[in-house]
Design an enzyme around this catalytic site. Structure first.
Site, short mmCIF file in Angstrom:
data_model
loop_
_atom_site.label_atom_id
_atom_site.label_comp_id
_atom_site.label_asym_id
_atom_site.label_seq_id
_atom_site.Cartn_x
_atom_site.Cartn_y
_atom_site.Cartn_z
N THR A 1 -4.62 13.69 -14.31
CA THR A 1 -5.80 13.72 -15.18
C THR A 1 -6.15 15.15 -15.60
O THR A 1 -5.84 16.11 -14.88
CB THR A 1 -7.00 13.11 -14.40
OG1 THR A 1 -8.20 13.42 -15.07
CG2 THR A 1 -7.11 13.69 -12.99
N LYS B 1 -6.71 14.36 -6.93
CA LYS B 1 -5.62 14.36 -7.93
C LYS B 1 -4.99 15.76 -8.00
O LYS B 1 -3.77 15.89 -8.11
CB LYS B 1 -6.14 13.94 -9.31
CG LYS B 1 -6.57 12.49 -9.43
CD LYS B 1 -5.46 11.47 -9.21
CE LYS B 1 -4.43 11.43 -10.31
NZ LYS B 1 -3.47 10.30 -10.14
N ASP C 1 0.87 -1.18 0.00
CA ASP C 1 0.00 0.00 0.00
C ASP C 1 0.91 1.24 0.00
O ASP C 1 1.81 1.34 0.85
CB ASP C 1 -0.85 -0.05 1.29
CG ASP C 1 -1.85 1.07 1.38
OD1 ASP C 1 -1.70 2.08 0.67
OD2 ASP C 1 -2.79 0.93 2.19
N ALA D 1 -0.61 4.68 -9.26
CA ALA D 1 -1.54 4.17 -8.23
C ALA D 1 -2.50 5.26 -7.77
O ALA D 1 -2.07 6.35 -7.41
CB ALA D 1 -0.76 3.63 -7.03
N ASN E 1 -9.44 11.07 -21.09
CA ASN E 1 -9.98 9.72 -20.82
C ASN E 1 -9.30 8.65 -21.68
O ASN E 1 -9.25 8.79 -22.90
CB ASN E 1 -11.48 9.68 -21.11
CG ASN E 1 -12.30 10.39 -20.07
OD1 ASN E 1 -12.10 11.57 -19.81
ND2 ASN E 1 -13.23 9.69 -19.45
N TYR F 1 -12.66 12.90 -6.55
CA TYR F 1 -11.55 12.30 -7.29
C TYR F 1 -10.65 13.39 -7.86
O TYR F 1 -9.43 13.41 -7.64
CB TYR F 1 -12.09 11.41 -8.43
CG TYR F 1 -11.04 11.08 -9.49
CD1 TYR F 1 -9.94 10.29 -9.18
CD2 TYR F 1 -11.15 11.57 -10.80
CE1 TYR F 1 -8.97 9.99 -10.14
CE2 TYR F 1 -10.19 11.28 -11.75
CZ TYR F 1 -9.10 10.50 -11.42
OH TYR F 1 -8.14 10.21 -12.37
P1 NAD Z 1 -7.11 1.82 -12.07
O1 NAD Z 1 -8.14 2.11 -11.05
O2 NAD Z 1 -7.41 0.86 -13.17
O3 NAD Z 1 -5.78 1.28 -11.35
C1 NAD Z 1 -5.31 1.83 -10.16
C2 NAD Z 1 -4.29 0.86 -9.56
O4 NAD Z 1 -3.77 1.45 -8.36
C3 NAD Z 1 -4.89 -0.49 -9.16
O5 NAD Z 1 -4.04 -1.56 -9.58
C4 NAD Z 1 -4.95 -0.44 -7.64
O6 NAD Z 1 -4.83 -1.70 -7.00
C5 NAD Z 1 -3.76 0.46 -7.33
N1 NAD Z 1 -3.90 1.13 -6.03
C6 NAD Z 1 -4.97 1.81 -5.56
N2 NAD Z 1 -4.72 2.24 -4.31
C7 NAD Z 1 -3.46 1.85 -3.99
C8 NAD Z 1 -2.64 2.01 -2.85
N3 NAD Z 1 -3.06 2.66 -1.76
N4 NAD Z 1 -1.38 1.48 -2.88
C9 NAD Z 1 -0.93 0.82 -3.96
N5 NAD Z 1 -1.69 0.62 -5.08
C10 NAD Z 1 -2.93 1.13 -5.09
O7 NAD Z 1 -6.68 3.25 -12.63
P2 NAD Z 1 -6.19 3.66 -14.09
O8 NAD Z 1 -7.35 3.98 -14.93
O9 NAD Z 1 -5.20 2.68 -14.57
O10 NAD Z 1 -5.46 5.05 -13.76
C11 NAD Z 1 -4.08 5.06 -13.42
C12 NAD Z 1 -3.66 6.50 -13.16
O11 NAD Z 1 -3.91 7.30 -14.31
C13 NAD Z 1 -4.42 7.17 -12.02
O12 NAD Z 1 -3.52 7.93 -11.27
C14 NAD Z 1 -5.44 8.05 -12.72
O13 NAD Z 1 -5.75 9.18 -11.94
C15 NAD Z 1 -4.69 8.43 -13.98
N6 NAD Z 1 -5.53 8.73 -15.16
C16 NAD Z 1 -6.46 7.82 -15.58
C17 NAD Z 1 -7.21 8.11 -16.73
C18 NAD Z 1 -8.23 7.12 -17.25
O14 NAD Z 1 -8.95 7.46 -18.21
N7 NAD Z 1 -8.32 5.92 -16.73
C19 NAD Z 1 -7.02 9.32 -17.41
C20 NAD Z 1 -6.05 10.22 -16.94
C21 NAD Z 1 -5.31 9.90 -15.81
P1 TYD Z 2 -16.14 7.45 -16.81
O1 TYD Z 2 -15.73 6.32 -17.70
O2 TYD Z 2 -16.64 7.15 -15.45
O3 TYD Z 2 -14.91 8.47 -16.77
P2 TYD Z 2 -14.82 9.99 -16.17
O4 TYD Z 2 -15.92 10.21 -15.23
O5 TYD Z 2 -13.48 9.97 -15.50
O6 TYD Z 2 -14.85 10.91 -17.36
O7 TYD Z 2 -17.27 8.28 -17.54
C1 TYD Z 2 -17.08 8.83 -18.82
C2 TYD Z 2 -18.34 9.57 -19.19
O8 TYD Z 2 -19.41 8.64 -19.36
C3 TYD Z 2 -18.79 10.54 -18.12
O9 TYD Z 2 -19.31 11.73 -18.74
C4 TYD Z 2 -19.90 9.81 -17.39
C5 TYD Z 2 -20.50 8.94 -18.47
N1 TYD Z 2 -21.05 7.65 -18.02
C6 TYD Z 2 -22.33 7.25 -18.41
O10 TYD Z 2 -23.04 8.00 -19.12
N2 TYD Z 2 -22.81 6.05 -18.00
C7 TYD Z 2 -22.07 5.22 -17.21
O11 TYD Z 2 -22.57 4.12 -16.82
C8 TYD Z 2 -20.75 5.63 -16.82
C9 TYD Z 2 -19.90 4.75 -15.94
C10 TYD Z 2 -20.28 6.85 -17.25
#
Ligand code: NAD
Ligand code: TYD
Length: 361
Positions: free
Chosen positions: A137, A166, A67, A90, A191, A162
């Site tokens: 993000t 961040k 963690d 993470a 995204n 969230y």
């Molecule tokens: P995710 O939720 O799929 O993965 C997060 C990972 O972090 C998981 O493996 C989880 O087990 C680990 N984790 C959570 N809490 C932890 C802790 N306390 N200690 C150690 N590990 C821990 O997230 P993701 O979509 O892969 O996003 C990864 C990063 O990218 C994040 O920082 C997120 O803010 C950023 N990000 C994501 C997106 C997106 O569209 N998914 C876009 C821009 C930025």
């Molecule tokens: P999401 O994948 O949760 O990413 P973020 O909130 O980080 O942008 O959602 C993407 C967009 O889709 C957001 O505008 C919310 C919408 N959304 C739906 O309309 N239905 C759903 O079931 C979910 C999970 C998201």
């Protein structure tokens, strides 16, 4: 140009982190070691890295279930593996969860990042060959109207717990650069979508619901806009920053690819009709409009001229190709889906979404 040797990847069992580990081990010129530190929350899935474990496990890839809120273990990991580069993914990452329960977001995203920075401060005294890269993000910038873009200099205006957590971690990372001189970079990305994304996010959720002939829940009027980037393009951008990014700088990353949610879901339906040999319009009938997310940001759009001009990055995967790749991945990976569904995910969805209002289109 830097040559990372021993990279600490946090959150490497999650969506982007696992894609990143695979990307740099298989598709880049990286020849060093990766230490994946992950707590394995509901979103961290060891199945995401089975192939990597088999090929590189205990040779160039090491997994540590830790963690990031546990400072002593983090510091010990820095020392044991002689970490010279941190790639910090993470996080608690889902906006809806942060609305229902923000505490984990504050703990992991703020305190966890603080711990990593403290370990870097203690272990990297006087070193300039190191780098702490923080993955963030575009949601830190808030919400846009119909026009305009987020730039690196746009003032932070986070709306969800969230985004606020961040934003807070971004500020801490910058403070450690200014105050202690720790070499840092930050990326703020739009995204992501692609293989291994946990199916609470909109694209995999819609694909899996279509596979199961379930309703496709679109929040509010469906006109909220997101910019979409294929995950491998994000991984490539982060890798370029590790090698060529300038310390102290922020880089926006995006796909120049804005979609209204309803149009996105319609596109997914059209592609699924073709891939599953259904009549045109078959899946679209499953679209349902549901109660909106509280404080739902209207539009995200990101200007990423800086990383394009300074690091020569550009997105390589066209949206329709990326969507097809993603649909094929989910439809061919039933075991991965079943494994998740048999766990906490399903209970959480039922608990929080079981009673929400649904109106048929
Ligand atoms: P995710 O939720 O799929 O993965 C997060 C990972 O972090 C998981 O493996 C989880 O087990 C680990 N984790 C959570 N809490 C932890 C802790 N306390 N200690 C150690 N590990 C821990 O997230 P993701 O979509 O892969 O996003 C990864 C990063 O990218 C994040 O920082 C997120 O803010 C950023 N990000 C994501 C997106 C997106 O569209 N998914 C876009 C821009 C930025
Ligand atoms: P999401 O994948 O949760 O990413 P973020 O909130 O980080 O942008 O959602 C993407 C967009 O889709 C957001 O505008 C919310 C919408 N959304 C739906 O309309 N239905 C759903 O079931 C979910 C999970 C998201």
């Amino acid at each position: 140009m830097r040559t990372p040797k021993n990279i600490l990847v946090t959150g490497g069992a999650g969506f982007i982190g696992s894609n990143f580990i695979r990307y740099i081990l298989k598709k880049s010129e990286f020849d060093g070691t990766i230490v994946n530190v992950d707590k394995l929350t509901y979103a961290g899935n060891p199945l995401n890295l089975v192939d990597i474990e088999e090929e590189y496990g205990n040779k160039r890839y090491f997994f540590e279930k830790i963690d990031i809120c546990d400072y002593e273990k983090i510091k010990e990991t820095f020392k044991r593996y002689s970490i010279d580069t941190v790639t910090h993914f993470a996080a608690e990452s889902h906006v809806d969860r942060s609305i229902f329960g923000p505490r984990d977001f504050v703990d992991t995203n703020i305190t966890g990042t603080f711990n990593l920075l403290e370990a870097a401060r203690e272990c990297w005294v006087g070193r300039e060959d190191v780098l702490f890269h923080h993955v963030s993000t575009d949601e830190v910038y808030g919400s846009l109207g119909e026009k305009g873009y987020f730039y690196e200099k746009t003032a932070y205006d986070p709306h969800s717990p969230y985004a606020a957590s961040k934003a807070s971690s971004d500020h801490l990372v910058k403070a450690y650069y200014h105050t202690y001189g720790i070499p840092i970079t930050i990326s703020n990305c739009s995204n992501n979508y692609g293989p291994y994304q946990f199916p609470e996010k909109v694209i995999p959720l819609m694909i899996i619901n279509m596979m199961e002939e379930k309703p496709l829940p679109v929040y509010g009027d469906g006109k909220n806009i997101r910019d979409w980037l294929f995950v491998e393009d994000h991984c490539n951008a982060v890798w370029l920053i590790l090698k060529k990014g300038k310390s102290g700088e922020t880089y926006n990353i995006g796909g120049d690819n804005e979609w209204q949610n309803i149009r996105l879901v319609e596109l997914l339906c059209e592609r699924m009709d073709v891939i599953k040999n259904k009549k045109k319009g078959y899946y679209q009938k499953h679209i349902t409009f549901v109660k909106d997310r509280p404080g739902h940001d209207r539009r995200y759009a990101i200007n990423c001229d800086k990383i394009k001009s300074e690091l020569k990055w550009k997105p390589m995967v066209g949206f329709k190709d990326g969507i097809d790749t993603t649909i094929y991945w989910y439809t061919n990976n039933n075991k991965w889906i079943e494994d998740i569904k048999s766990g906490i995910y399903r209970k959480w969805i039922e608990l929080n979404y079981g009673k929400r209002e649904v109106s048929l289109k």
